[in-house]
Design a protein around this motif. Structure first.
Motif, PDB file in Angstrom:
ATOM      1  N   LYS A 191     -61.981  39.082  28.445  1.00  0.00           N
ATOM      2  CA  LYS A 191     -61.880  40.462  28.922  1.00  0.00           C
ATOM      3  C   LYS A 191     -61.602  40.529  30.417  1.00  0.00           C
ATOM      4  O   LYS A 191     -60.903  41.416  30.895  1.00  0.00           O
ATOM      5  N   TYR A 192     -62.179  39.603  31.171  1.00  0.00           N
ATOM      6  CA  TYR A 192     -62.050  39.621  32.627  1.00  0.00           C
ATOM      7  C   TYR A 192     -61.546  38.275  33.150  1.00  0.00           C
ATOM      8  O   TYR A 192     -62.277  37.547  33.818  1.00  0.00           O
ATOM      9  N   PRO A 193     -60.289  37.952  32.857  1.00  0.00           N
ATOM     10  CA  PRO A 193     -59.769  36.642  33.289  1.00  0.00           C
ATOM     11  C   PRO A 193     -59.698  36.500  34.803  1.00  0.00           C
ATOM     12  O   PRO A 193     -59.609  35.378  35.319  1.00  0.00           O
ATOM     13  N   GLN A 194     -59.726  37.629  35.538  1.00  0.00           N
ATOM     14  CA  GLN A 194     -59.685  37.552  37.003  1.00  0.00           C
ATOM     15  C   GLN A 194     -60.967  36.983  37.589  1.00  0.00           C
ATOM     16  O   GLN A 194     -61.007  36.595  38.762  1.00  0.00           O
ATOM     17  N   TYR A 195     -62.037  36.951  36.778  1.00  0.00           N
ATOM     18  CA  TYR A 195     -63.284  36.323  37.205  1.00  0.00           C
ATOM     19  C   TYR A 195     -63.422  34.980  36.496  1.00  0.00           C
ATOM     20  O   TYR A 195     -62.806  34.728  35.465  1.00  0.00           O
ATOM     21  N   THR A 196     -64.259  34.149  37.030  1.00  0.00           N
ATOM     22  CA  THR A 196     -64.430  32.815  36.457  1.00  0.00           C
ATOM     23  C   THR A 196     -65.826  32.679  35.869  1.00  0.00           C
ATOM     24  O   THR A 196     -66.823  32.780  36.594  1.00  0.00           O
ATOM     25  N   VAL A 197     -65.893  32.484  34.554  1.00  0.00           N
ATOM     26  CA  VAL A 197     -67.180  32.212  33.921  1.00  0.00           C
ATOM     27  C   VAL A 197     -67.656  30.834  34.360  1.00  0.00           C
ATOM     28  O   VAL A 197     -66.904  29.857  34.327  1.00  0.00           O
ATOM     29  N   LYS A 198     -68.899  30.772  34.803  1.00  0.00           N
ATOM     30  CA  LYS A 198     -69.437  29.522  35.326  1.00  0.00           C
ATOM     31  C   LYS A 198     -69.822  28.607  34.167  1.00  0.00           C
ATOM     32  O   LYS A 198     -70.959  28.575  33.696  1.00  0.00           O
ATOM     33  N   THR A 199     -68.841  27.848  33.691  1.00  0.00           N
ATOM     34  CA  THR A 199     -69.049  26.996  32.521  1.00  0.00           C
ATOM     35  C   THR A 199     -70.058  25.884  32.789  1.00  0.00           C
ATOM     36  O   THR A 199     -70.591  25.288  31.844  1.00  0.00           O
ATOM     37  N   ASN A 200     -70.328  25.578  34.059  1.00  0.00           N
ATOM     38  CA  ASN A 200     -71.309  24.534  34.362  1.00  0.00           C
ATOM     39  C   ASN A 200     -72.712  24.925  33.909  1.00  0.00           C
ATOM     40  O   ASN A 200     -73.586  24.071  33.743  1.00  0.00           O
ATOM     41  N   LEU A 201     -72.934  26.231  33.688  1.00  0.00           N
ATOM     42  CA  LEU A 201     -74.232  26.696  33.211  1.00  0.00           C
ATOM     43  C   LEU A 201     -74.399  26.479  31.707  1.00  0.00           C
ATOM     44  O   LEU A 201     -75.517  26.496  31.188  1.00  0.00           O
ATOM     45  N   LEU A 202     -73.281  26.308  31.004  1.00  0.00           N
ATOM     46  CA  LEU A 202     -73.310  26.258  29.536  1.00  0.00           C
ATOM     47  C   LEU A 202     -73.528  24.823  29.050  1.00  0.00           C
ATOM     48  O   LEU A 202     -72.633  24.183  28.494  1.00  0.00           O
ATOM     49  N   PHE A 203     -74.712  24.324  29.252  1.00  0.00           N
ATOM     50  CA  PHE A 203     -75.029  22.961  28.817  1.00  0.00           C
ATOM     51  C   PHE A 203     -76.282  23.002  27.952  1.00  0.00           C
ATOM     52  O   PHE A 203     -77.010  23.991  27.915  1.00  0.00           O
ATOM     53  N   GLY A 204     -76.524  21.915  27.252  1.00  0.00           N
ATOM     54  CA  GLY A 204     -77.701  21.859  26.391  1.00  0.00           C
ATOM     55  C   GLY A 204     -77.467  22.600  25.091  1.00  0.00           C
ATOM     56  O   GLY A 204     -76.341  22.930  24.712  1.00  0.00           O
ATOM     57  N   GLU A 205     -78.555  22.890  24.405  1.00  0.00           N
ATOM     58  CA  GLU A 205     -78.476  23.521  23.087  1.00  0.00           C
ATOM     59  C   GLU A 205     -78.349  25.037  23.224  1.00  0.00           C
ATOM     60  O   GLU A 205     -79.262  25.714  23.673  1.00  0.00           O
ATOM     61  N   LEU A 206     -77.182  25.566  22.843  1.00  0.00           N
ATOM     62  CA  LEU A 206     -76.932  27.005  22.855  1.00  0.00           C
ATOM     63  C   LEU A 206     -76.460  27.427  21.467  1.00  0.00           C
ATOM     64  O   LEU A 206     -75.759  26.683  20.777  1.00  0.00           O
ATOM     65  N   LEU A 207     -76.838  28.601  21.048  1.00  0.00           N
ATOM     66  CA  LEU A 207     -76.479  29.092  19.715  1.00  0.00           C
ATOM     67  C   LEU A 207     -75.005  29.470  19.641  1.00  0.00           C
ATOM     68  O   LEU A 207     -74.476  30.116  20.547  1.00  0.00           O
ATOM     69  N   GLU A 208     -74.368  29.091  18.544  1.00  0.00           N
ATOM     70  CA  GLU A 208     -73.000  29.547  18.293  1.00  0.00           C
ATOM     71  C   GLU A 208     -73.005  30.975  17.757  1.00  0.00           C
ATOM     72  O   GLU A 208     -72.189  31.799  18.144  1.00  0.00           O
ATOM     73  N   LYS A 209     -73.923  31.241  16.847  1.00  0.00           N
ATOM     74  CA  LYS A 209     -74.064  32.575  16.241  1.00  0.00           C
ATOM     75  C   LYS A 209     -75.538  32.955  16.243  1.00  0.00           C
ATOM     76  O   LYS A 209     -76.415  32.096  16.226  1.00  0.00           O
ATOM     77  N   PRO A 210     -75.838  34.254  16.228  1.00  0.00           N
ATOM     78  CA  PRO A 210     -77.246  34.670  16.193  1.00  0.00           C
ATOM     79  C   PRO A 210     -77.931  34.200  14.909  1.00  0.00           C
ATOM     80  O   PRO A 210     -77.352  34.281  13.823  1.00  0.00           O
ATOM     81  N   ARG A 211     -79.145  33.673  15.041  1.00  0.00           N
ATOM     82  CA  ARG A 211     -79.936  33.314  13.868  1.00  0.00           C
ATOM     83  C   ARG A 211     -80.758  34.506  13.377  1.00  0.00           C
ATOM     84  O   ARG A 211     -81.163  34.558  12.221  1.00  0.00           O
ATOM     85  N   VAL A 212     -81.013  35.436  14.285  1.00  0.00           N
ATOM     86  CA  VAL A 212     -81.818  36.617  13.996  1.00  0.00           C
ATOM     87  C   VAL A 212     -81.069  37.834  14.501  1.00  0.00           C
ATOM     88  O   VAL A 212     -80.410  37.780  15.542  1.00  0.00           O
ATOM     89  N   CYS A 213     -81.133  38.934  13.757  1.00  0.00           N
ATOM     90  CA  CYS A 213     -80.513  40.184  14.185  1.00  0.00           C
ATOM     91  C   CYS A 213     -81.553  41.304  14.180  1.00  0.00           C
ATOM     92  O   CYS A 213     -82.389  41.384  13.279  1.00  0.00           O
ATOM     93  N   LEU A 214     -81.506  42.140  15.194  1.00  0.00           N
ATOM     94  CA  LEU A 214     -82.347  43.329  15.246  1.00  0.00           C
ATOM     95  C   LEU A 214     -81.552  44.510  14.721  1.00  0.00           C
ATOM     96  O   LEU A 214     -80.410  44.734  15.125  1.00  0.00           O
ATOM     97  N   SER A 215     -82.147  45.262  13.821  1.00  0.00           N
ATOM     98  CA  SER A 215     -81.444  46.342  13.133  1.00  0.00           C
ATOM     99  C   SER A 215     -81.829  47.716  13.679  1.00  0.00           C
ATOM    100  O   SER A 215     -83.010  48.029  13.828  1.00  0.00           O
ATOM    101  N   SER A 216     -80.823  48.530  13.953  1.00  0.00           N
ATOM    102  CA  SER A 216     -81.026  49.925  14.346  1.00  0.00           C
ATOM    103  C   SER A 216     -80.747  50.860  13.177  1.00  0.00           C
ATOM    104  O   SER A 216     -80.400  52.028  13.374  1.00  0.00           O
ATOM    105  N   ALA A 217     -80.927  50.345  11.950  1.00  0.00           N
ATOM    106  CA  ALA A 217     -80.600  51.116  10.750  1.00  0.00           C
ATOM    107  C   ALA A 217     -81.423  52.407  10.669  1.00  0.00           C
ATOM    108  O   ALA A 217     -80.913  53.439  10.203  1.00  0.00           O
TER     109      ALA A 217
END
Length: 263
Positions: free
Chosen positions: A229-255
């Motif tokens: 969405k914002y290619p003019q900014y740089t996401v600090k990929t150096n922060l993205l290390f270790g175990e991070l979720l690919e998809k949510p394991r839990v969802c909160l519902s506003s049903a």
């Protein structure tokens, strides 16, 4: 003056806060008179309302509260929900308003941001007991990590945490990772949150607790979104290390909120 002509009044505590300032703005736009408490009334321009508004009154917190009393249609107060339950293993969990964070587990382990969810649970349950004992109709809106622009001059930590992927603030990103330990990163825009509180305040059938969650995501999904969405900014990929979720394991519902007509 007939009941139909009575001016609508709301009381918002902590009026110079991030969410409260946005709520005051929405209330004024919808014709409410607002009484709000702040620690320093002399700095009332930070209370999220125009200085020249005749429908906004600012009083000092801790001064007895007499000036803020009266018959408000509702009192604006928000309890940010951070659900932590150790038994939620695996994927596909959907949580609604029924479960609470496990206070005994959190106080026993004292891991991560344990004190924050504990304080919110104790606060909301105390308010519920007080309301029941005094015959007060209490409706609670429980938002998740809140982002977006508000009139307050300083943003709440959740905004800075989410922006840490762009700012590179390691401490703020650490808090973001701690939030994801619950199985997801749940977000809501501050404008949606304020509309939701106004909605349940004006809905005669509203009762109990309401989760207000716009998106269940993960840090990795957020990073990918910001990169695209914002290619003019740089996401600090150096922060993205270790175990991070690919998809949510839990969802909160506003049903519950959506089911009663909120968009």
């Amino acid at each position: 003056m007939s009941a139909g002509d009575r001016k609508k009044t709301a009381c918002v505590t902590g009026g110079n806060g991030y969410i409260a300032s946005a709520l005051i703005k929405v209330l004024l736009e919808n014709g409410y008179a607002v009484k709000t408490t702040v620690r320093n009334p002399e700095r009332a321009d930070r209370a999220g309302r125009p200085r020249d508004s005749e429908r906004a009154e600012v009083v000092r917190e801790g001064g007895g509260g007499g000036e803020a009393r009266g018959p408000p249609d509702f009192v604006g107060g928000l309890c940010v929900v951070t659900l932590v339950r150790p038994e939620l293993q695996g994927d596909g969990h959907v949580l609604d308003e029924e479960p609470w964070s496990d206070v005994e587990y959190l106080t026993g382990t004292k891991s991560g941001l344990w004190a924050y969810p504990v304080s919110k649970v104790l606060l909301e349950k105390a308010a519920s007991r007080f309301a029941a004992e005094h015959g007060i109709s209490l409706v609670t809106v429980c938002p998740v990590v809140t982002v977006g622009t508000a009139p307050a001059r300083s943003a709440r930590p959740s905004v800075l945490n989410c922006l840490s992927l762009l700012s590179g603030d390691e401490a703020a990103f650490g808090a973001l990772r701690a939030m994801e330990l619950s199985g997801m990163l749940a977000l809501v825009h501050v404008e949606d949150l304020c509309r939701a509180e106004l909605f349940v305040a004006e809905e005669a059938a509203a009762a109990g607790r309401y989760l207000c969650c716009g998106l269940n995501t993960t840090i990795l999904e957020l990073a990918r979104f910001l990169t695209e969405k914002y290619p003019q900014y740089t996401v600090k990929t150096n922060l993205l290390f270790g175990e991070l979720l690919e998809k949510p394991r839990v969802c909160l519902s506003s049903a519950k909120l959506v089911g009663e007509g909120f968009d």
